[in-house]
Design an enzyme around this catalytic site. Structure first.
Site, PDB file in Angstrom:
ATOM      1  N   GLU A  11      -6.379   5.140  -8.942  1.00 57.56           N
ATOM      2  CA  GLU A  11      -7.677   5.663  -8.509  1.00 57.56           C
ATOM      3  C   GLU A  11      -8.228   6.757  -9.405  1.00 57.56           C
ATOM      4  O   GLU A  11      -7.520   7.684  -9.799  1.00 57.56           O
ATOM      5  CB  GLU A  11      -7.556   6.200  -7.070  1.00 57.56           C
ATOM      6  CG  GLU A  11      -8.876   6.524  -6.425  1.00 57.56           C
ATOM      7  CD  GLU A  11      -8.862   6.275  -4.920  1.00 57.56           C
ATOM      8  OE1 GLU A  11      -9.818   6.692  -4.264  1.00 57.56           O
ATOM      9  OE2 GLU A  11      -7.914   5.665  -4.413  1.00 57.56           O
ATOM     10  N   PHE A  21     -11.994  -1.003   4.592  1.00 56.02           N
ATOM     11  CA  PHE A  21     -10.996  -0.182   5.287  1.00 56.02           C
ATOM     12  C   PHE A  21     -10.972  -0.496   6.787  1.00 56.02           C
ATOM     13  O   PHE A  21     -11.630   0.171   7.586  1.00 56.02           O
ATOM     14  CB  PHE A  21     -11.289   1.302   5.052  1.00 56.02           C
ATOM     15  CG  PHE A  21     -10.678   1.853   3.793  1.00 56.02           C
ATOM     16  CD1 PHE A  21     -10.638   1.111   2.636  1.00 56.02           C
ATOM     17  CD2 PHE A  21     -10.139   3.123   3.775  1.00 56.02           C
ATOM     18  CE1 PHE A  21     -10.078   1.610   1.468  1.00 56.02           C
ATOM     19  CE2 PHE A  21      -9.569   3.646   2.619  1.00 56.02           C
ATOM     20  CZ  PHE A  21      -9.539   2.889   1.456  1.00 56.02           C
ATOM     21  N   ASP A  69       0.856  -1.186   0.000  1.00 50.60           N
ATOM     22  CA  ASP A  69       0.000   0.000   0.000  1.00 50.60           C
ATOM     23  C   ASP A  69       0.892   1.236   0.000  1.00 50.60           C
ATOM     24  O   ASP A  69       1.130   1.842   1.043  1.00 50.60           O
ATOM     25  CB  ASP A  69      -0.909  -0.030   1.237  1.00 50.60           C
ATOM     26  CG  ASP A  69      -2.024   1.006   1.174  1.00 50.60           C
ATOM     27  OD1 ASP A  69      -2.261   1.557   0.083  1.00 50.60           O
ATOM     28  OD2 ASP A  69      -2.658   1.252   2.211  1.00 50.60           O
ATOM     29  N   THR A 110     -13.177   0.989  -3.489  1.00 49.93           N
ATOM     30  CA  THR A 110     -12.475   1.455  -2.301  1.00 49.93           C
ATOM     31  C   THR A 110     -13.404   2.253  -1.392  1.00 49.93           C
ATOM     32  O   THR A 110     -14.572   2.458  -1.713  1.00 49.93           O
ATOM     33  CB  THR A 110     -11.244   2.277  -2.729  1.00 49.93           C
ATOM     34  OG1 THR A 110     -10.451   2.586  -1.586  1.00 49.93           O
ATOM     35  CG2 THR A 110     -11.635   3.558  -3.441  1.00 49.93           C
ATOM     36  N   LYS A 142      -9.439   2.001  -9.297  1.00 49.29           N
ATOM     37  CA  LYS A 142     -10.054   2.206  -7.981  1.00 49.29           C
ATOM     38  C   LYS A 142     -11.172   3.241  -8.088  1.00 49.29           C
ATOM     39  O   LYS A 142     -10.984   4.324  -8.637  1.00 49.29           O
ATOM     40  CB  LYS A 142      -9.013   2.687  -6.962  1.00 49.29           C
ATOM     41  CG  LYS A 142      -8.075   1.606  -6.494  1.00 49.29           C
ATOM     42  CD  LYS A 142      -7.063   2.119  -5.493  1.00 49.29           C
ATOM     43  CE  LYS A 142      -7.598   2.190  -4.097  1.00 49.29           C
ATOM     44  NZ  LYS A 142      -6.543   2.546  -3.106  1.00 49.29           N
TER      45      LYS A 142
END
Length: 315
Positions: A89, A171, A16, A149, A125
């Site tokens: 993203e 998350f 990440d 996400t 994303k």
């Protein structure tokens, strides 16, 4: 054997980070990025040349397209190091616009193609709003794979499964943050650790539902605050982990048993549910944590996109 090596036996480990110079030492399969991670990276001296080169190549072009080029440049650098996929993203400011999200995703894939990257090595994303999920469904039908996400609730996960998206990112850490803040001085860290962590419990619920009903969407736990949250999810399809926590796992040789098992999930007695737009919005509205964290996440990613644009213009 380190905990990191043990984890890789159960779970696909994903880095990440946008700091691709850190990647090789951990040998992750995949990597994820987001606007905040890109912003953090371009402020480091190591990445100033990449920023300046991108701005030089596309100076005078539309700022949003130049930003997409910057994201793709980072993605290409990451893909030169890892064997698997990179997540890139869509601008969070488009989170409530299905058509604009779809078009931006198409453009990102086209930019990757221009750089010689096959579509299967990229996950787009998209925020798991109702609009984002609908855009992702259309993208998947086009053969463009997505990573949904900012996922905090069961209803988001079910709707993503219905849309047949490639992957969801619950998350964990941000769910934990909300419950800890909400409890205040009454919070008992020990009682809410490991399998009892509210973020871990959320992923358990999604995992059990997906595996029980044969939902093909991959589950990738994200946003971890400590290695206890990670080890409590050993066996999840994927886990995306920061370099700092990867280093802690690599340095530990404590035992790491499997925590999630698809066979166990299939034997459970679970009700099947589905959501249309109205029932999705109501279920999300009824979950104060998910409503607040989704809105907060979109605001934060949007703000970091603005800061990144300002840095780009200053080059």
């Amino acid at each position: 054997m380190s905990q990191l090596d043990a984890l890789k036996k159960f779970t696909t480990v994903v880095a990440d980070t946008s700091d691709f110079k850190q990647l090789a030492q951990f040998q992750p399969q995949d990597a994820t990025t987001n606007p905040s991670l890109i912003l953090k990276a371009v402020q480091k001296a190591d990445y100033q040349p990449l920023l300046k080169d991108t701005m030089g190549r596309f100076k005078g072009g539309a700022l949003d397209e130049t930003m997409d080029w910057l994201l793709v440049r980072f993605g290409c650098e990451i893909l030169s190091i890892i064997p698997g996929r990179v997540s890139t993203e869509v601008d969070a400011r488009l989170s409530f616009d299905t058509h604009a999200t779809y078009l931006r995703a198409e453009r990102l894939i086209e930019l990757y193609r221009t750089e010689g990257i096959h579509v299967d090595r990229v996950l787009i994303k998209v925020a798991a709003t109702w609009e984002g999920i609908q855009a992702a469904q259309k993208l998947e039908q086009r053969g463009i794979h997505t990573n949904l996400t900012l996922l905090f609730s069961f209803c988001q996960a079910v709707a993503c499964g219905q849309a047949k998206v490639q992957l969801v990112s619950p998350f964990v850490g941000r769910i934990y943050d909300w419950y800890k803040k909400s409890a205040g001085v009454a919070w008992d860290e020990a009682a809410n650790a490991g399998a009892n962590d509210p973020g871990v419990k959320s992923v358990h619920e999604i995992y059990q539902y997906y595996k029980h009903f044969g939902v093909a969407t991959e589950i990738m736990g994200a946003s971890f605050r400590n290695i206890g949250q990670i080890t409590a999810l050993a066996g999840c399809d994927l886990l995306t982990i920061s370099p700092e926590l990867l280093a802690q796992l690599a340095a530990s040789e404590a035992p790491l048993p499997r925590a999630l098992d698809a066979g166990v999930a299939k034997a459970l007695d679970l009700p099947e549910v589905s959501f249309d737009e109205a029932s999705f919005r109501y279920a999300l509205n009824q979950d104060a944590m998910a409503t607040e964290k989704l809105a907060e996440g979109i605001r934060a990613f949007g703000a970091d996109a603005v800061k990144l644009e300002q840095l780009m213009l200053a080059v």
